[in-house]
Design a protein around this motif. Structure first.
Motif, PDB file in Angstrom:
ATOM      1  N   THR A 113      73.717  75.170 -43.605  1.00  0.00           N
ATOM      2  CA  THR A 113      74.213  74.962 -44.968  1.00  0.00           C
ATOM      3  C   THR A 113      73.490  73.749 -45.544  1.00  0.00           C
ATOM      4  OG1 THR A 113      76.027  73.555 -44.185  1.00  0.00           O
ATOM      5  CG2 THR A 113      76.489  75.924 -44.477  1.00  0.00           C
ATOM      6  N   SER A 114      73.339  73.736 -46.859  1.00  0.00           N
ATOM      7  CA  SER A 114      72.606  72.653 -47.494  1.00  0.00           C
ATOM      8  C   SER A 114      73.277  72.251 -48.799  1.00  0.00           C
ATOM      9  CB  SER A 114      71.156  73.089 -47.776  1.00  0.00           C
ATOM     10  OG  SER A 114      70.473  72.103 -48.515  1.00  0.00           O
ATOM     11  N   THR A 115      73.105  70.977 -49.146  1.00  0.00           N
ATOM     12  CA  THR A 115      73.569  70.483 -50.448  1.00  0.00           C
ATOM     13  C   THR A 115      72.475  70.583 -51.496  1.00  0.00           C
ATOM     14  OG1 THR A 115      72.879  68.208 -49.905  1.00  0.00           O
ATOM     15  CG2 THR A 115      75.130  68.861 -49.329  1.00  0.00           C
ATOM     16  N   ASP A 140      65.317  82.873 -43.254  1.00  0.00           N
ATOM     17  CA  ASP A 140      66.262  83.481 -44.196  1.00  0.00           C
ATOM     18  C   ASP A 140      66.885  82.425 -45.105  1.00  0.00           C
ATOM     19  OD1 ASP A 140      65.745  85.958 -43.117  1.00  0.00           O
ATOM     20  OD2 ASP A 140      67.443  85.878 -41.723  1.00  0.00           O
ATOM     21  N   ALA A 141      67.268  81.291 -44.527  1.00  0.00           N
ATOM     22  CA  ALA A 141      67.866  80.221 -45.338  1.00  0.00           C
ATOM     23  C   ALA A 141      66.844  79.655 -46.321  1.00  0.00           C
ATOM     24  CB  ALA A 141      68.399  79.118 -44.429  1.00  0.00           C
ATOM     25  N   ASP A 191      64.305  79.553 -52.305  1.00  0.00           N
ATOM     26  CA  ASP A 191      63.082  79.832 -53.049  1.00  0.00           C
ATOM     27  C   ASP A 191      62.337  80.928 -52.304  1.00  0.00           C
ATOM     28  OD1 ASP A 191      61.064  78.505 -55.229  1.00  0.00           O
ATOM     29  OD2 ASP A 191      59.961  79.268 -53.504  1.00  0.00           O
ATOM     30  N   LYS A 192      62.107  82.062 -52.967  1.00  0.00           N
ATOM     31  CA  LYS A 192      61.518  83.209 -52.272  1.00  0.00           C
ATOM     32  C   LYS A 192      60.090  82.939 -51.814  1.00  0.00           C
ATOM     33  CE  LYS A 192      59.844  85.604 -56.439  1.00  0.00           C
ATOM     34  NZ  LYS A 192      59.928  86.861 -57.229  1.00  0.00           N
ATOM     35  N   GLY A 193      59.399  81.979 -52.458  1.00  0.00           N
ATOM     36  CA  GLY A 193      58.053  81.629 -52.031  1.00  0.00           C
ATOM     37  C   GLY A 193      58.023  80.649 -50.881  1.00  0.00           C
ATOM     38  N   LEU A 253      64.460  71.092 -47.351  1.00  0.00           N
ATOM     39  CA  LEU A 253      65.563  71.578 -46.522  1.00  0.00           C
ATOM     40  C   LEU A 253      65.487  70.999 -45.113  1.00  0.00           C
ATOM     41  CD1 LEU A 253      65.565  75.316 -47.668  1.00  0.00           C
ATOM     42  CD2 LEU A 253      67.383  73.651 -48.096  1.00  0.00           C
ATOM     43  N   LEU A 254      64.273  70.908 -44.567  1.00  0.00           N
ATOM     44  CA  LEU A 254      64.107  70.308 -43.244  1.00  0.00           C
ATOM     45  C   LEU A 254      64.484  68.830 -43.273  1.00  0.00           C
ATOM     46  CD1 LEU A 254      63.129  70.565 -40.304  1.00  0.00           C
ATOM     47  CD2 LEU A 254      60.825  69.982 -41.132  1.00  0.00           C
TER      48      LEU A 254
END
Length: 515
Positions: free
Chosen positions: A5-7, A304-305, A310-312, A319-320
């Motif tokens: 999960t991410s903010t 997937d996350a 962003d689809k690209g 995120l990392l």
């Protein structure tokens, strides 16, 4: 491993604080630079006052763009080993810069690469053609930067993508309008230091979870996501596509207007060569980091996350950062990524504005008779126009991977700019007709093939199967440009232009007469 999960995507007070701190600091640099950017030399080339080390850092800052930090890390996190083709391709163009381009460029030109091509050839046709090639390259490169900036600011502030692109455009215009090259240089240096520091910290935190062993990271990734992640073919399966992309990335570096323009900021050719050495060392180190960041995101965030945000794959690195360092580190990396984009956009815009004002206005429309004040005034108006164009392009190409889009800009640079530049420097027989044919053939063919390629025809226009099968046109457009340049020179030779080659060679090697 628990579900990720991410903010990211929610307003982050830390990232907003870092964002405004960077903007405030760089605007202060711009205010200082504005007091020293009166003449054309100061506005375009920072008064030739930048040292080799400073220019090396600024070159690295210019080159470590959204494509490098966000795009390559995203491609590696989604496709594995094949994402490395961009890192290698971007890097191997620098020896060409050091041994063939840096010294002639500094000794023969003043502000743009067209100065070099037009040194012994006819000014007007060369500068018109070269300006078109430069502006096409700048526009395609701007697409990638604006797409990356819009996606990033959207997630940092929780605002609409379109508003984010417009905000970035206005801040970028402020840097160029008021500070010129001096402000752009110090923004690049600041951004390079922050980016290298942030990426290094992220890699250390990633490797800490794998006993500080990159090998263990790669082996674990292969065990979890399949051996294909460590093999070629995940991103570029067609060998002709791989060759074409590799050609664009390798040779395009030596044709990028905003990179070539940086060699005019140093006092002499020796400093130009030193700046390439420093830049190559820093960029090499950085691309090793992006590869590890990409695999770290694959393991600790998950493909997937990453696609959810962003689809690209452009948000893999931020995120990392949140996974490894928490919200505080996410805020810092997001702000650094924004600084990365903003600095490159400023450099691109300045290069485009200089092309219009110096090549077209001063040397074509005014026949070399304009004064410096008028030239700088036109450059600032061109900056506003380019800023608006950048915003519109960023909105139109929403969702494209930024590394992939930069690959197209490199194809245009390799096809439209580099052949004419090399032919004019190295071949006595190169004539005005040949140089113009090279630029026009390479530029028109590259852009035309991009439009009918799967990249635009299928992915952007949604018109079905593309007429041209390759995603990158350099395999055809670059050799065609060289052949057109040679054919035009042989069919329409000019003895006077050939006679001036000896004087050009002396200045090229010795720098006699260069500022």
């Amino acid at each position: 491993m628990p579900e990720f999960t991410s903010t990211l995507g929610q307003p982050n007070a830390v990232s907003i604080l870092f964002f405004f701190a960077f903007v405030a600091f760089t605007l202060a640099i711009t205010w200082f630079a504005a007091r020293r950017s009166r003449s054309a030399s100061e506005f375009y080339a920072a008064g030739r006052s930048v040292t080799g080390l400073q220019n090396g850092l600024a070159l690295a800052g210019d080159y470590m763009s959204a494509a490098s930090f966000l795009g390559i890390a995203g491609l590696v996190s989604l496709k594995g080993y094949d994402g490395l083709i961009y890192s290698i391709g971007f890097l191997v163009g620098w020896p060409l810069m050091m041994f063939l381009i840096a010294e002639p460029l500094r000794n023969l030109g003043r502000y743009t690469f067209a100065d070099v091509v037009a040194y012994r050839l006819r000014q007007k046709p060369i500068r018109i053609a070269a300006a078109c090639g430069s502006l096409m390259t700048v526009c395609f490169y701007l697409i990638a930067q604006m797409v990356g900036s819009g996606a990033l600011v959207q997630l940092m502030f929780g605002i609409r993508y379109e508003y984010a692109v417009v905000a970035v455009g206005f801040i970028m215009m402020a840097y160029v309008l008021f500070g010129g090259m001096l402000a752009t240089t110090w923004v690049q240096i600041t951004k390079a230091v922050l980016l290298l520091g942030g990426a290094t910290a992220m890699v250390v935190m990633v490797l800490a979870q794998f006993d500080y062993s990159p090998t263990r990271l790669f082996v674990t990734a292969a065990a979890k996501h399949g051996e294909a992640m460590l093999a070629p073919g995940g991103l570029v399966s067609n060998p002709w596509d791989a060759i074409s992309l590799g050609m664009a990335l390798m040779f395009g570096t030596a044709g990028l207007p905003h990179i070539l323009m940086r060699f005019y900021t140093v006092p002499d050719a020796r400093a130009a060569r030193k700046s390439v050495f420093y830049a190559t060392s820093l960029i090499s180190y950085f691309y090793v980091l992006t590869f590890i960041i990409g695999f770290g995101a694959m393991m600790l965030v998950g493909p997937d996350a990453i696609r959810m945000f962003d689809k690209g794959g452009n948000m893999a690195a931020p995120l990392l950062a949140e996974v490894t360092g928490g919200t505080m580190f996410l805020g810092f990396i997001a702000a650094v990524a924004f600084a990365t984009i903003l600095a490159v956009v400023a450099g691109l815009t300045l290069a485009g504005a200089t092309t219009f004002s110096h090549d077209l206005y001063a040397n074509v429309f005014k026949g070399g008779q304009s004064n410096e004040a008028d030239e700088v005034r036109v450059a600032k108006r061109a900056t506003i126009a380019l800023g608006v164009i950048a915003m519109l392009l960023g909105i139109a190409f929403k969702g494209q991977n930024v590394a992939f889009m930069v690959g197209l800009a490199f194809a245009i640079a390799a096809s439209a700019n580099l052949p004419a530049l090399l032919l004019s420097i190295m071949w006595r027989g190169c004539s005005t007709t040949g140089a113009v044919w090279a630029i026009v053939t390479g530029g028109v063919l590259a852009v035309g093939l991009i439009i009918v390629s799967p990249t635009v025809w299928t992915d952007v226009f949604h018109l079905g199967t593309a007429p041209f099968p390759l995603k990158n046109p350099a395999l055809l457009s670059m050799p065609a440009a060289f052949m057109a340049g040679i054919a035009g020179s042989l069919l329409r030779p000019d003895s006077e232009e050939s006679a001036r080659f000896d004087a050009q060679k002396i200045r090229n090697y010795l720098g006699v007469g260069a500022e």
